[in-house]
Design an enzyme around this catalytic site. Structure first.
Site, mmCIF file in Angstrom:
data_model
loop_
_atom_site.group_PDB
_atom_site.id
_atom_site.type_symbol
_atom_site.label_atom_id
_atom_site.label_comp_id
_atom_site.label_asym_id
_atom_site.label_seq_id
_atom_site.Cartn_x
_atom_site.Cartn_y
_atom_site.Cartn_z
ATOM 1 N N TYR A 1 28.697 36.471 54.668
ATOM 2 C CA TYR A 1 27.908 37.695 54.541
ATOM 3 C C TYR A 1 28.424 38.802 55.453
ATOM 4 O O TYR A 1 28.233 39.979 55.173
ATOM 5 C CB TYR A 1 26.440 37.428 54.900
ATOM 6 C CG TYR A 1 25.578 37.001 53.753
ATOM 7 C CD1 TYR A 1 25.880 35.858 53.022
ATOM 8 C CD2 TYR A 1 24.455 37.731 53.384
ATOM 9 C CE1 TYR A 1 25.085 35.450 51.973
ATOM 10 C CE2 TYR A 1 23.653 37.335 52.339
ATOM 11 C CZ TYR A 1 23.969 36.199 51.641
ATOM 12 O OH TYR A 1 23.177 35.812 50.597
ATOM 13 N N LYS B 1 30.871 22.049 53.323
ATOM 14 C CA LYS B 1 31.903 21.757 52.320
ATOM 15 C C LYS B 1 33.142 21.334 53.112
ATOM 16 O O LYS B 1 34.193 21.992 53.091
ATOM 17 C CB LYS B 1 32.132 23.005 51.443
ATOM 18 C CG LYS B 1 32.981 22.760 50.224
ATOM 19 C CD LYS B 1 32.317 21.924 49.151
ATOM 20 C CE LYS B 1 33.304 21.617 48.037
ATOM 21 N NZ LYS B 1 32.802 20.649 47.047
ATOM 22 N N ASP C 1 21.323 30.492 51.419
ATOM 23 C CA ASP C 1 20.741 31.436 50.459
ATOM 24 C C ASP C 1 20.541 30.737 49.119
ATOM 25 O O ASP C 1 19.476 30.808 48.504
ATOM 26 C CB ASP C 1 21.682 32.642 50.298
ATOM 27 C CG ASP C 1 21.141 33.636 49.286
ATOM 28 O OD1 ASP C 1 19.939 33.954 49.359
ATOM 29 O OD2 ASP C 1 21.905 34.080 48.409
ATOM 30 N N ASP D 1 27.519 20.679 47.255
ATOM 31 C CA ASP D 1 27.349 20.374 45.820
ATOM 32 C C ASP D 1 26.438 19.157 45.627
ATOM 33 O O ASP D 1 25.546 19.164 44.779
ATOM 34 C CB ASP D 1 28.704 20.219 45.107
ATOM 35 C CG ASP D 1 29.698 19.351 45.838
ATOM 36 O OD1 ASP D 1 29.414 18.917 46.978
ATOM 37 O OD2 ASP D 1 30.782 19.083 45.267
HETATM 38 C C1 IPM Z 1 17.463 36.484 50.714
HETATM 39 C C2 IPM Z 1 18.022 37.544 49.814
HETATM 40 C C3 IPM Z 1 19.030 38.382 50.572
HETATM 41 C C4 IPM Z 1 20.145 37.454 51.036
HETATM 42 C C5 IPM Z 1 19.585 39.582 49.802
HETATM 43 C C6 IPM Z 1 18.490 40.510 49.335
HETATM 44 C C7 IPM Z 1 20.628 40.331 50.573
HETATM 45 O O1 IPM Z 1 18.573 36.967 48.677
HETATM 46 O O2 IPM Z 1 16.856 36.849 51.737
HETATM 47 O O3 IPM Z 1 17.603 35.303 50.425
HETATM 48 O O4 IPM Z 1 21.063 37.149 50.266
HETATM 49 O O5 IPM Z 1 20.076 37.021 52.186
HETATM 50 MN MN MN Z 2 18.300 34.801 48.525
#
Ligand code: IPM
Ligand code: MN
Length: 355
Positions: free
Chosen positions: A141, A186, A243, A219
């Protein structure tokens, strides 16, 4: 209490669910004379429209001065073609990072009243009580990225101290639960995962010998989450895997709208948000589920204010609301269910709240 909470309603269904949270918060604040100061600020698309920036300086400063932040949701089609730095998500991600909120707690419990709402068979759901701990301020990210017309890249990088602090948090959380940590990676492909796994082995053998540590690949984890969900206690993983797996896990409980989250750092400050997104397709219709948002408020009282009895009371009130057959549209496939609007659900939670 000399405390401050900032509310960031955001986009899509964010403002609707935030109003329900606000009702519950106000009642508690008034009835218990907590005198917590509240402020509201802009983030995401709403902030872009008003100021041209997804995270205005004023919002960030208010959050920095506060003790806890509640966020509804960010995002929407309207801003999909904006450059990356001017997307609504570019409000949320730097907020998490600038406040150093590296530990994202996403608990998944099965509400007994909602078993029939889950797409998973009832026999698999017995005893499911999972805490997903997602690393929130590192990994792909936040790595270097780039794009030309014919090429694009995103990089995933972790330092050992980023890995250590999230794994320690996992160990400490597991101590207060059933004593098991599943670390998801992974390892067969990624170097970040190899550093992650080696660090986990070291930390758990040196500092958490009483905790059972298991490693599984991401996975396989997605599969086991469906085939044997009740074998998990704390699941700890990196930003991206966390996520994905938390959306999957939400389906165990029946709806993404049910899941709360807390993003924490080294002290009591926290950012609390429902796991669901802005759901622009249902925004403004009064049908969104405020449960994940209201339960995020419970997490705020527990983690930022150490007021566990309030957190328990909010959770009880939500349970009673389900027991009384109040369900928002995402959950009311059953004929016997009483299909209520977002605000009717919130009002019923208020009625059931005893503090
Ligand atoms: C979450 C959301 C966010 C993320 C987005 C909105 C950037 O999906 O909080 O899970 O990917 O962290
Ligand atoms: Mn999310």
């Amino acid at each position: 209490m000399n405390k401050r909470v900032v509310f960031l309603p955001g986009d899509g269904i964010g403002p609707e669910v935030t109003s329900e949270v606000f009702k519950v918060f106000n009642k508690i604040n008034k009835d218990l004379k907590l005198k917590i100061l509240t402020e509201e600020a802009l983030i995401g698309g709403a902030a872009l429209d008003a100021t041209g920036l997804p995270l205005p300086e004023e919002t960030l400063n208010l959050c920095k001065k506060s003790d806890a932040v509640f966020l509804g949701a960010v995002g929407g089609e309207k801003w999909n073609n904006n450059p990356v730095s001017l997307r609504p998500e570019a409000g949320l991600l730097p907020l998490r990072q600038k406040l150093n909120l590296f530990a994202n707690l996403r608990p998944i419990k099965i509400h007994p009243e909602l078993i029939s709402c889950s797409p998973i068979k009832e026999s698999y759901l017995k005893g499911v009580d999972i805490l997903i701990l997602r690393e929130l301020t590192g990994g792909i990210y936040f790595g270097k990225r780039g794009r030309t017309s014919t090429n694009a890249f995103d990089t995933c990088e972790y330092t050992i101290s980023e890995i250590e602090r999230i794994l320690r948090r996992a160990g400490n959380l597991a101590k207060k639960r059933r004593g098991k940590v599943t670390s998801i990676d992974k390892h067969n492909v990624l170097d970040t995962s190899r550093l992650w796994r080696d660090t986990a082995d070291k930390i758990f053998s040196e500092e958490f010998s009483e905790i059972e540590l298991e490693h599984i690949y991401i996975d396989a984890a997605t599969m086991h989450l469906l085939s044997k969900p009740n074998t998990f206690d704390v699941m700890v993983t990196d930003n991206m895997f966390g996520d994905i797996i938390s959306d999957e896990a939400s389906m165990l409980s029946g709806s993404l709208g049910l899941l709360p989250s807390a993003s924490l750092g080294h002290n009591n400050f926290g950012l609390y948000e429902p796991v669901h997104g802005s759901a622009p397709d249902i925004a403004g219709k009064g049908i969104s589920n405020p449960t994940g948002a209201i339960l995020s408020l419970a997490m705020m009282f527990r983690h930022s204010f150490n007021l566990n009895f309030i957190a328990d009371a909010i959770e009880d009130a939500v349970h009673q609301t389900f027991s009384k057959n109040y369900f928002t549209a995402d959950l009311s496939q059953e004929k016997t269910h009483h299909n209520v609007s977002t605000s009717d659900f919130g009002n019923e939670v208020l009625l059931n709240l005893s503090i």
